[in-house]
Design an enzyme around this catalytic site. Structure first.
Site, PDB file in Angstrom:
ATOM      1  N   ARG A 150      59.886   7.927  38.219  1.00 53.32           N
ATOM      2  CA  ARG A 150      58.622   7.678  37.496  1.00 53.32           C
ATOM      3  C   ARG A 150      57.501   7.216  38.421  1.00 53.32           C
ATOM      4  NH1 ARG A 150      59.456   7.141  31.716  1.00 53.32           N
ATOM      5  NH2 ARG A 150      60.641   9.032  31.389  1.00 53.32           N
ATOM      6  N   TYR A 209      69.532  13.263  22.611  1.00 53.32           N
ATOM      7  CA  TYR A 209      68.159  13.277  22.070  1.00 53.32           C
ATOM      8  C   TYR A 209      68.033  14.242  20.896  1.00 53.32           C
ATOM      9  CZ  TYR A 209      65.483  10.342  25.262  1.00 53.32           C
ATOM     10  OH  TYR A 209      64.955   9.269  25.931  1.00 53.32           O
ATOM     11  N   ARG A 237      52.518   5.597  34.235  1.00 53.42           N
ATOM     12  CA  ARG A 237      51.429   4.806  33.652  1.00 53.42           C
ATOM     13  C   ARG A 237      51.075   3.529  34.405  1.00 53.42           C
ATOM     14  NH1 ARG A 237      53.604   4.970  27.598  1.00 53.42           N
ATOM     15  NH2 ARG A 237      55.487   4.867  28.841  1.00 53.42           N
ATOM     16  N   ASP A 271      59.045  16.744  32.062  1.00 51.75           N
ATOM     17  CA  ASP A 271      59.910  15.881  31.258  1.00 51.75           C
ATOM     18  C   ASP A 271      61.233  16.587  31.013  1.00 51.75           C
ATOM     19  OD1 ASP A 271      59.511  13.180  29.736  1.00 51.75           O
ATOM     20  OD2 ASP A 271      60.794  14.430  28.484  1.00 51.75           O
ATOM     21  N   ARG A 330      45.620  11.176  32.035  1.00 56.85           N
ATOM     22  CA  ARG A 330      46.384  11.497  30.823  1.00 56.85           C
ATOM     23  C   ARG A 330      45.599  11.200  29.547  1.00 56.85           C
ATOM     24  NH1 ARG A 330      48.980  12.814  28.412  1.00 56.85           N
ATOM     25  NH2 ARG A 330      50.540  11.426  27.573  1.00 56.85           N
TER      26      ARG A 330
HETATM   27  O1  CP3 Z   1      57.585  10.556  38.216  1.00 53.08           O
HETATM   28  C1  CP3 Z   1      58.616  11.059  37.736  1.00 53.08           C
HETATM   29  O2  CP3 Z   1      59.711  10.466  37.697  1.00 53.08           O
HETATM   30  C2  CP3 Z   1      58.546  12.492  37.262  1.00 53.08           C
HETATM   31  C3  CP3 Z   1      58.270  12.693  35.899  1.00 53.08           C
HETATM   32  C4  CP3 Z   1      59.259  12.372  34.802  1.00 53.08           C
HETATM   33  C5  CP3 Z   1      58.827  12.033  33.508  1.00 53.08           C
HETATM   34  N1  CP3 Z   1      59.916  11.987  32.689  1.00 53.08           N
HETATM   35  C6  CP3 Z   1      57.436  11.809  33.127  1.00 53.08           C
HETATM   36  C7  CP3 Z   1      57.163  10.994  31.951  1.00 53.08           C
HETATM   37  C8  CP3 Z   1      60.647  12.448  34.777  1.00 53.08           C
HETATM   38  C9  CP3 Z   1      61.623  12.706  35.918  1.00 53.08           C
HETATM   39  C10 CP3 Z   1      61.058  12.213  33.428  1.00 53.08           C
HETATM   40  C11 CP3 Z   1      62.443  12.275  32.984  1.00 53.08           C
HETATM   41  C12 CP3 Z   1      62.790  11.738  31.667  1.00 53.08           C
HETATM   42  N2  CP3 Z   1      62.118  11.872  30.499  1.00 53.08           N
HETATM   43  C13 CP3 Z   1      64.005  11.067  31.405  1.00 53.08           C
HETATM   44  C14 CP3 Z   1      65.104  10.820  32.420  1.00 53.08           C
HETATM   45  C15 CP3 Z   1      64.820   9.650  33.261  1.00 53.08           C
HETATM   46  C16 CP3 Z   1      65.024   8.348  32.557  1.00 53.08           C
HETATM   47  O3  CP3 Z   1      63.998   7.685  32.311  1.00 53.08           O
HETATM   48  O4  CP3 Z   1      66.169   8.012  32.260  1.00 53.08           O
HETATM   49  C17 CP3 Z   1      64.009  10.725  30.037  1.00 53.08           C
HETATM   50  C18 CP3 Z   1      65.110   9.967  29.318  1.00 53.08           C
HETATM   51  C19 CP3 Z   1      62.814  11.260  29.473  1.00 53.08           C
HETATM   52  C20 CP3 Z   1      62.377  11.203  28.055  1.00 53.08           C
HETATM   53  C21 CP3 Z   1      61.133  10.437  27.954  1.00 53.08           C
HETATM   54  N3  CP3 Z   1      59.885  10.932  28.293  1.00 53.08           N
HETATM   55  C22 CP3 Z   1      60.981   9.062  27.616  1.00 53.08           C
HETATM   56  C23 CP3 Z   1      62.091   8.145  27.182  1.00 53.08           C
HETATM   57  C24 CP3 Z   1      59.608   8.747  27.760  1.00 53.08           C
HETATM   58  C25 CP3 Z   1      58.956   7.395  27.592  1.00 53.08           C
HETATM   59  C26 CP3 Z   1      58.254   7.233  26.315  1.00 53.08           C
HETATM   60  C27 CP3 Z   1      57.331   6.035  26.337  1.00 53.08           C
HETATM   61  O5  CP3 Z   1      56.514   5.957  25.431  1.00 53.08           O
HETATM   62  O6  CP3 Z   1      57.420   5.207  27.252  1.00 53.08           O
HETATM   63  C28 CP3 Z   1      58.956   9.928  28.188  1.00 53.08           C
HETATM   64  C29 CP3 Z   1      57.522  10.062  28.457  1.00 53.08           C
HETATM   65  C30 CP3 Z   1      57.183  10.195  29.878  1.00 53.08           C
HETATM   66  N4  CP3 Z   1      57.735  11.098  30.726  1.00 53.08           N
HETATM   67  C31 CP3 Z   1      56.175   9.451  30.564  1.00 53.08           C
HETATM   68  C32 CP3 Z   1      56.157   9.966  31.870  1.00 53.08           C
HETATM   69  C33 CP3 Z   1      55.263   9.541  32.974  1.00 53.08           C
HETATM   70  C34 CP3 Z   1      55.277   8.354  29.968  1.00 53.08           C
HETATM   71  C35 CP3 Z   1      54.405   8.833  28.862  1.00 53.08           C
HETATM   72  C36 CP3 Z   1      53.018   9.306  29.230  1.00 53.08           C
HETATM   73  O7  CP3 Z   1      52.690   9.614  30.366  1.00 53.08           O
HETATM   74  O8  CP3 Z   1      52.209   9.398  28.319  1.00 53.08           O
END
Ligand code: CP3
Length: 382
Positions: A52, A179, A56, A101, A65
């Site tokens: 990540r 999921y 954010r 994602d 974003r």
């Molecule tokens: O920088 C990186 O790591 C690359 C981008 C990345 C994202 N998601 C961007 C993202 C990666 C590798 C992921 C993988 C991902 N997504 C996982 C596996 C890694 C882990 O965390 O265990 C999972 C479980 C997801 C599903 C997911 N997507 C979740 C649980 C969330 C968070 C929701 C929240 O409200 O916090 C996301 C959203 C997400 N994916 C964000 C980012 C930067 C944040 C939301 C946004 O930018 O608006």
């Protein structure tokens, strides 16, 4: 006379920017520390990146974003490229991970997934019973459904100018399955686990479907320019050792074996990382699963991880993300202990999970610097 040129294999080709196939003409890679560490080779310093890292906690990320739907952002190669590059402008990370994602795969299978603010990913119509598998696309056209990720990777490989390697990724079958059944985040994952105990055959059917798509998806990412691949089994810890061996490990292995076999046919090889969060019990098995690197969460002691994996793989991780709430001097001490625990060879520094939105970017910088500094010093001494 020149010897006949071998015909370029499809996997050695990539989509160029106007979507046609052409030979790779990416800028030369200037920092291969991460790739060498993944292969267990010696490096001048320990490479570091953060899960990540495009997220954010960066004000510029929040600004880019703002007001835009999350998955719409994921579908824009230009936006993904920009978000991937943002952290590299601030910190000397040794690798970048493409912004995307894991839930783009359930979407490719035909499911609706929305990112709801304050709630996270949400499936309005999750899978409830085995009959619901019929709602999924039987044969996914990966290029058509996920080509936007490939285009983001190709564009980013150009724009990154060879500074560091670009990592592609996927969710692992069990994590995606959970999921798709839970319909979003969950504490107990009891709906998804109910399937494992009540519908083992349908569970295997779904896991196999996901595995087939994932293999093609990862190969597409490499063809598009990904230089390493990480498989996120984020929900491994919700399983016990017996369930892990039946419903997660075989698919993780199958993915690595099939991807590697296909790449080999094309004379290619990219390091693969498996990150099975909280799967302590699976460490020995994971180190014998065709992955070059095993990613670790923070609950595993570095020295015991080395012992248990017997030097067979490189290790990645594993600082508690919350350690970044410490003052900077403390971060440096924590990093020093961690690097000493893992040793500087066959090691990629990272956190044990992703960065949180309220983290101070300055402390992320302190983490990166401490890894470089301590590992350089340790290498000098040895
Ligand atoms: O920088 C990186 O790591 C690359 C981008 C990345 C994202 N998601 C961007 C993202 C990666 C590798 C992921 C993988 C991902 N997504 C996982 C596996 C890694 C882990 O965390 O265990 C999972 C479980 C997801 C599903 C997911 N997507 C979740 C649980 C969330 C968070 C929701 C929240 O409200 O916090 C996301 C959203 C997400 N994916 C964000 C980012 C930067 C944040 C939301 C946004 O930018 O608006």
């Amino acid at each position: 006379m020149l010897p006949p040129q071998p015909e370029l294999n499809k996997a050695q080709l990539c989509l160029n920017l106007n979507g046609q196939c052409g030979p790779k003409d990416f800028p030369q890679l200037l920092n291969d520390t991460f790739l060498r560490a993944a292969r267990g080779e010696e490096t001048e310093h320990v490479p570091v990146w953060c899960m990540r890292q495009a997220g954010r906690y960066l004000p510029e990320f929040r600004e880019s974003r703002a007001g835009r739907d999350f998955f719409e952002t994921c579908r824009s190669p230009e936006a993904c490229c920009e978000l991937t590059l943002q952290p590299l402008r601030r910190f000397p990370f040794d690798a970048a991970i493409i912004f995307s994602d894991i839930l783009v795969i359930p979407q490719a299978l035909g499911m609706d997934v929305q990112m709801v603010q304050g709630k996270g990913p949400t499936f309005p119509e999750p899978l409830k019973e085995p009959e619901d598998l019929q709602r999924l696309q039987a044969k996914v056209d990966v290029e058509k459904e996920l080509g936007y990720v490939f285009r983001a990777i190709t564009l980013t490989r150009h724009k990154i100018e060879g500074k560091v390697p670009l990592i592609g990724f996927t969710g692992a079958p069990w994590t995606l399955m959970s999921y798709m059944i839970e319909g979003g985040g969950s504490n107990t994952h009891s709906k998804a686990k109910r399937w494992l105990y009540r519908h083992p055959e349908a569970s295997h059917m779904l896991l196999k479907m996901l595995t087939d798509v994932i293999v093609e998806y990862l190969l597409g990412q490499v063809a598009a320019g990904a230089q390493a691949l990480q498989v996120f089994e984020s929900h491994a810890g919700i399983l016990g050792p017996v369930e892990f061996k039946e419903f997660s490990l075989p698919y993780l292995r199958d993915i690595a074996r099939r991807v590697k076999d296909k790449l080999k046919e094309a004379g290619q090889d990219v390091p693969m990382i498996v990150f099975a969060k909280d799967a302590h019990y699976g460490l020995e098995d994971l180190s014998q699963s065709y992955y070059e690197v095993v990613g670790l969460d923070w609950t595993i002691d570095p020295r015991s991880a080395r012992e248990r994996t017997g030097g067979k793989v490189s290790l990645q991780g594993n600082m508690d993300p919350c350690a970044l709430y410490s003052p900077k001097e403390r971060i440096s001490d924590i990093v020093k202990k961690m690097v000493e625990g893992f040793g500087t060879r066959g090691y990629i520094a990272n956190l044990g999970h992703g960065l949180y939105p309220d983290m101070d970017p300055e402390n992320v910088g302190a983490f990166v610097e401490a890894v470089h500094q301590h590992s350089k010093q340790m290498n000098k001494r040895s």
